[in-house]
Structure formats: C-alpha cells, structure tokens
Scaffold this active site. Structure first.
Site, PDB file in Angstrom:
ATOM      1  CG  HIS A   1      10.846  -2.574   4.332  1.00 53.59           C
ATOM      2  ND1 HIS A   1      10.136  -2.630   4.560  1.00 53.59           N
ATOM      3  CD2 HIS A   1      11.235  -3.619   5.359  1.00 53.59           C
ATOM      4  CE1 HIS A   1       9.279  -3.077   4.907  1.00 53.59           C
ATOM      5  NE2 HIS A   1      10.033  -4.472   5.538  1.00 53.59           N
TER       6      HIS A   1
ATOM      7  CB  ALA B   1       1.038   0.035   6.126  1.00 53.63           C
TER       8      ALA B   1
ATOM      9  CG  ASN C   1       8.755  -1.592   0.597  1.00 53.50           C
ATOM     10  OD1 ASN C   1       7.700  -2.456   1.658  1.00 53.50           O
ATOM     11  ND2 ASN C   1       9.390  -0.653   0.266  1.00 53.50           N
TER      12      ASN C   1
ATOM     13  CD  GLU D   1      10.387  -7.642   5.833  1.00 53.30           C
ATOM     14  OE1 GLU D   1      10.403  -8.628   6.082  1.00 53.30           O
ATOM     15  OE2 GLU D   1      10.219  -6.128   6.176  1.00 53.30           O
TER      16      GLU D   1
ATOM     17  CE1 TYR E   1       9.038   5.056   3.358  1.00 56.18           C
ATOM     18  CE2 TYR E   1       7.395   6.536   2.993  1.00 56.18           C
ATOM     19  CZ  TYR E   1       7.589   5.671   4.159  1.00 56.18           C
ATOM     20  OH  TYR E   1       7.100   4.929   5.050  1.00 56.18           O
TER      21      TYR E   1
ATOM     22  N   PRO F   1       0.611  -1.203   0.228  1.00 58.35           N
ATOM     23  CG  PRO F   1      -0.843  -1.351   1.466  1.00 58.35           C
ATOM     24  CD  PRO F   1       0.496  -2.357   1.149  1.00 58.35           C
ATOM     25  CG  ASN F   2      -0.080   3.895   1.141  1.00 63.23           C
ATOM     26  OD1 ASN F   2      -1.484   4.593   0.715  1.00 63.23           O
ATOM     27  ND2 ASN F   2      -0.431   3.405   2.406  1.00 63.23           N
TER      28      ASN F   2
ATOM     29  NE  ARG G   1       9.520   6.039   9.101  1.00 60.79           N
ATOM     30  CZ  ARG G   1       8.504   6.116   7.523  1.00 60.79           C
ATOM     31  NH1 ARG G   1       8.775   4.605   6.676  1.00 60.79           N
ATOM     32  NH2 ARG G   1       7.828   6.310   8.165  1.00 60.79           N
TER      33      ARG G   1
ATOM     34  NE  ARG H   1       4.263   6.628   2.059  1.00 57.23           N
ATOM     35  CZ  ARG H   1       4.742   5.141   2.097  1.00 57.23           C
ATOM     36  NH1 ARG H   1       4.794   4.644   1.622  1.00 57.23           N
ATOM     37  NH2 ARG H   1       4.040   4.802   3.423  1.00 57.23           N
TER      38      ARG H   1
END
Ligand code: DQA
Length: 149
Positions: A100, A77, A74, A98, A22, A9-10, A107, A17
């Site tokens: 990111h 969320a 990735n 995986e 990012y 998502p996103n 964070r 964004r």
C-alpha cells in the site's frame, strides 16, 4: 522467474488522485521502474491494473496456469472489501507481498482491515512507490536473483 504485479481500483489515477495521500508518481512510472529492475535481474514481469473485481480475479486465476512464481499486489479498495479476490489468491497459492502506498493505519478505521494480510508473505504500507521496489527486491531474493545472488 515470473512475477505478476497487480493494481486494484483507481490506481490508474495515480499522479493526479489525492496527491497529498498518494504522491505524484504515476502508475506507468511505478511499473517502468519495476520492469527495469526485473529485467536487470533476469526476471519476467507483467503488470495488470483493473477497476473491476472480477477482472482481477480472472487475472489471478490465469497466473497459476502461466507458471507465475510471485505476485506483488496492491488490492487498493478491494483490500478492505473483496472476499472474492482473497479467495482467488488463496486458491492459486502463489506467494505474494501486499503493498500500500499510503500508511493505511494513519487513515480511516476501515482501512485497517485487510482480507489479504494473513495470506501474504509480508505487507508494506506507507512507503509510497518505494514499497513496490522493496517488495520486488524481496521477491527476487526468494528466487536467488537479488543483489546478493
Ligand atoms: C491503497 C490504500 C487503500 O485503502 C485505498 O483504497 C487505495 C490505495 C494504498 O495504496 O495506499 O486505493 O491501497
């Protein structure tokens, strides 16, 4: 060799964004770089992004019947929330890395929890778009299609 790249998502908003977190590279640019490299190595690659957990689960399930050899994911969320997507990855048992873009350990505390990391071959965090490229190099090496092949 068949590789599937999954974006959660996103991630369709990359480039606009939260650019301080990012960066300014778009998802299309990330995918294009991966396509070029995979093509050069003679691997088949497909990318899929969805904002919907169920669509991601469906795509993972389809990957097994398609004979997919490796997944770069990735989960965005969904990393921190989705038992359903984790179960799908476990069910198909396709090796995956995986990725990111951001350093999730720098964070909010909730980003340190991943439903995927213990199933993954490896995890790359905080290296921006380079993380995807490095994950792809790893995948290619696994199948004898890396630079040393
Ligand atoms: C992310 C990190 C996640 O915590 C976040 O929800 C994302 C992107 C990353 O690539 O840094 O959407 O997976």
């Amino acid at each position: 060799m068949r590789i599937l790249v999954l974006h959660g998502p996103n991630l369709n908003l990359l480039g606009s964004r939260e650019t301080a977190v990012y960066g300014s590279t778009t998802l299309a640019e990330i995918d294009a770089t991966l396509m070029d490299r995979a093509q050069q190595a003679g691997a088949q690659i497909e990318s899929f992004q969805s904002n919907h957990e169920g669509a991601l689960v469906d795509r993972v399930q389809a990957a097994r019947s398609e004979g997919c050899d490796f997944i770069l994911i990735n989960p965005a969320a969904c990393t921190h929330t989705s038992v359903a997507l984790r179960d799908a990855m476990a069910a198909v048992a396709i090796p995956f890395v995986e990725v990111h873009l951001s350093n999730v350990y720098r964070r909010e505390a909730f980003r340190r929890q991943s439903y995927f990391s213990d199933l993954a071959e490896g995890v790359i965090v905080g290296l921006g778009p380079a993380g995807y490229r490095l994950a792809l190099e790893f995948a290619l090496e696994q199948f004898g299609q890396g630079p040393r092949a």
